[in-house]
Design a protein around this motif. Sequence first.
Motif, PDB file in Angstrom:
ATOM      1  N   PRO A 145       0.835  -1.206   0.000  1.00 43.57           N
ATOM      2  CA  PRO A 145       0.000   0.000   0.000  1.00 43.57           C
ATOM      3  C   PRO A 145       0.867   1.252   0.000  1.00 43.57           C
ATOM      4  N   VAL A 146       0.584   2.166  -0.906  1.00 38.01           N
ATOM      5  CA  VAL A 146       1.330   3.418  -1.008  1.00 38.01           C
ATOM      6  C   VAL A 146       0.351   4.568  -0.909  1.00 38.01           C
ATOM      7  N   ALA A 147       0.524   5.421   0.107  1.00 35.03           N
ATOM      8  CA  ALA A 147      -0.371   6.561   0.304  1.00 35.03           C
ATOM      9  C   ALA A 147       0.117   7.740  -0.522  1.00 35.03           C
ATOM     10  N   ILE A 148      -0.783   8.332  -1.289  1.00 31.89           N
ATOM     11  CA  ILE A 148      -0.454   9.510  -2.086  1.00 31.89           C
ATOM     12  C   ILE A 148      -1.116  10.715  -1.425  1.00 31.89           C
ATOM     13  N   GLY A 149      -0.751  10.995  -0.187  1.00 34.30           N
ATOM     14  CA  GLY A 149      -1.343  12.113   0.514  1.00 34.30           C
ATOM     15  C   GLY A 149      -0.297  12.998   1.143  1.00 34.30           C
ATOM     16  N   ASP A 150       0.963  12.589   1.020  1.00 32.56           N
ATOM     17  CA  ASP A 150       2.030  13.369   1.626  1.00 32.56           C
ATOM     18  C   ASP A 150       3.271  13.260   0.772  1.00 32.56           C
ATOM     19  N   VAL A 151       4.213  14.178   0.995  1.00 32.70           N
ATOM     20  CA  VAL A 151       5.459  14.183   0.237  1.00 32.70           C
ATOM     21  C   VAL A 151       6.468  13.310   0.983  1.00 32.70           C
ATOM     22  N   THR A 152       6.506  12.040   0.628  1.00 31.73           N
ATOM     23  CA  THR A 152       7.365  11.076   1.303  1.00 31.73           C
ATOM     24  C   THR A 152       8.093  10.243   0.263  1.00 31.73           C
ATOM     25  N   ALA A 153       9.327   9.882   0.534  1.00 30.83           N
ATOM     26  CA  ALA A 153      10.099   9.085  -0.405  1.00 30.83           C
ATOM     27  C   ALA A 153       9.423   7.745  -0.662  1.00 30.83           C
ATOM     28  N   LEU A 154       9.339   7.356  -1.937  1.00 33.36           N
ATOM     29  CA  LEU A 154       8.771   6.056  -2.292  1.00 33.36           C
ATOM     30  C   LEU A 154       9.525   4.938  -1.588  1.00 33.36           C
ATOM     31  N   ARG A 155      10.832   5.085  -1.528  1.00 33.91           N
ATOM     32  CA  ARG A 155      11.669   4.097  -0.823  1.00 33.91           C
ATOM     33  C   ARG A 155      11.171   3.876   0.593  1.00 33.91           C
ATOM     34  N   ASP A 156      10.862   4.959   1.303  1.00 29.04           N
ATOM     35  CA  ASP A 156      10.439   4.855   2.694  1.00 29.04           C
ATOM     36  C   ASP A 156       9.034   4.277   2.816  1.00 29.04           C
ATOM     37  N   ARG A 157       8.183   4.583   1.848  1.00 22.52           N
ATOM     38  CA  ARG A 157       6.828   4.029   1.884  1.00 22.52           C
ATOM     39  C   ARG A 157       6.868   2.506   1.728  1.00 22.52           C
ATOM     40  N   ILE A 158       7.716   2.035   0.829  1.00 26.60           N
ATOM     41  CA  ILE A 158       7.827   0.592   0.616  1.00 26.60           C
ATOM     42  C   ILE A 158       8.414  -0.084   1.846  1.00 26.60           C
ATOM     43  N   SER A 163      22.854  13.588 -10.511  1.00 23.30           N
ATOM     44  CA  SER A 163      23.508  12.286 -10.580  1.00 23.30           C
ATOM     45  C   SER A 163      23.361  11.499  -9.278  1.00 23.30           C
ATOM     46  N   GLY A 164      23.134  12.192  -8.161  1.00 26.00           N
ATOM     47  CA  GLY A 164      22.938  11.483  -6.898  1.00 26.00           C
ATOM     48  C   GLY A 164      21.701  10.618  -6.898  1.00 26.00           C
ATOM     49  N   LEU A 165      20.761  10.901  -7.818  1.00 23.87           N
ATOM     50  CA  LEU A 165      19.529  10.122  -7.885  1.00 23.87           C
ATOM     51  C   LEU A 165      19.750   8.742  -8.494  1.00 23.87           C
ATOM     52  N   LEU A 166      20.978   8.454  -8.917  1.00 21.46           N
ATOM     53  CA  LEU A 166      21.296   7.113  -9.400  1.00 21.46           C
ATOM     54  C   LEU A 166      21.394   6.120  -8.250  1.00 21.46           C
ATOM     55  N   SER A 167      21.315   6.598  -7.024  1.00 21.93           N
ATOM     56  CA  SER A 167      21.330   5.749  -5.832  1.00 21.93           C
ATOM     57  C   SER A 167      19.970   5.802  -5.149  1.00 21.93           C
ATOM     58  N   ILE A 168      19.538   4.668  -4.618  1.00 25.10           N
ATOM     59  CA  ILE A 168      18.261   4.628  -3.896  1.00 25.10           C
ATOM     60  C   ILE A 168      18.343   5.408  -2.591  1.00 25.10           C
ATOM     61  N   ASP A 169      19.564   5.726  -2.150  1.00 22.12           N
ATOM     62  CA  ASP A 169      19.740   6.446  -0.894  1.00 22.12           C
ATOM     63  C   ASP A 169      19.315   7.904  -0.995  1.00 22.12           C
ATOM     64  N   LEU A 170      19.106   8.412  -2.224  1.00 22.43           N
ATOM     65  CA  LEU A 170      18.695   9.798  -2.396  1.00 22.43           C
ATOM     66  C   LEU A 170      17.385   9.839  -3.165  1.00 22.43           C
ATOM     67  N   ASP A 171      16.356  10.389  -2.544  1.00 22.86           N
ATOM     68  CA  ASP A 171      15.049  10.537  -3.176  1.00 22.86           C
ATOM     69  C   ASP A 171      14.952  11.898  -3.856  1.00 22.86           C
ATOM     70  N   MET A 172      14.026  12.026  -4.802  1.00 23.34           N
ATOM     71  CA  MET A 172      13.849  13.291  -5.522  1.00 23.34           C
ATOM     72  C   MET A 172      13.583  14.448  -4.567  1.00 23.34           C
ATOM     73  N   PHE A 173      12.711  14.242  -3.582  1.00 15.42           N
ATOM     74  CA  PHE A 173      12.381  15.322  -2.653  1.00 15.42           C
ATOM     75  C   PHE A 173      13.598  15.715  -1.820  1.00 15.42           C
ATOM     76  N   GLU A 174      14.361  14.715  -1.376  1.00 21.27           N
ATOM     77  CA  GLU A 174      15.576  14.995  -0.600  1.00 21.27           C
ATOM     78  C   GLU A 174      16.596  15.724  -1.463  1.00 21.27           C
ATOM     79  N   PHE A 175      16.751  15.279  -2.706  1.00 21.30           N
ATOM     80  CA  PHE A 175      17.706  15.909  -3.615  1.00 21.30           C
ATOM     81  C   PHE A 175      17.376  17.381  -3.826  1.00 21.30           C
ATOM     82  N   LEU A 176      16.114  17.674  -4.117  1.00 22.36           N
ATOM     83  CA  LEU A 176      15.741  19.054  -4.411  1.00 22.36           C
ATOM     84  C   LEU A 176      15.892  19.961  -3.196  1.00 22.36           C
ATOM     85  N   ALA A 177      15.569  19.436  -2.029  1.00 20.56           N
ATOM     86  CA  ALA A 177      15.719  20.246  -0.815  1.00 20.56           C
ATOM     87  C   ALA A 177      17.170  20.643  -0.612  1.00 20.56           C
TER      88      ALA A 177
END
Length: 242
Positions: free
Chosen positions: A77-90, A158-172
Amino acid sequence: MARRETALQAAQGRLLDLIGSEFHPGDKLPNERELADLLEVSRATVREVLGQLAAEGVVRRTWGIGTFVHEPAGRVPVAIGDVTALRDRITASGHRPALRDATVSRVACPGDCADVLGLAPGAPCWRVDRLFAVDEVPAVFIRDHLPLRVADRDLDPSGLLSIDLDMFEFLAGATGMPVRRAEIEFAAVLADEELTARLEVPAGHPLVNGTQIGYGSGDVALFHGHLTVRTDILTLKISRVG
């Protein structure tokens, strides 16, 4: 058509019985010719049945290597109600996320993305392609477009080539402007040639596609993306508060 579907269902049932009685998770199945002989059907039928079972997470197909029995990942189950990394939701659902494939390239910005990002059509931008897996089963393909610069800062995704960095984290970190809000619009789609290869589903397999826009402060659009989801692996939950 009904007769063909019945034949396919019968072949799938016989193959499932064979997998359940003769093989264990991780075992490699016989090749298509051998399976066709065992099931007394054509290789084309075997290929179609294996495609269906791969889409359901029963088997895992690796090009040039073979087909392996796989434990179904179950739906996450993946909630689309908040800005959270997909990695963390899984991870929070008790499953194992992985970044199966990822590329970053500089491309001419497509028209729909350019309008959102405030760029001229065809202007250079970054494209980030990422394929996420759940318990080793490909589940989500995401293609994002980002401007080369935000708030006078050059972006290097380029940091987004790793699962350790999410799009939201990268942009912040890269812009000093966290994603405050994300809008997503869903549509049902059928797997085309690219999605068939990416998500390991048969052509025409039903999928859910989401067009997502992330906004920073002042409603500045920071990225525009498309995510395509296998709903046999992920379920999407939308919550409304207020």
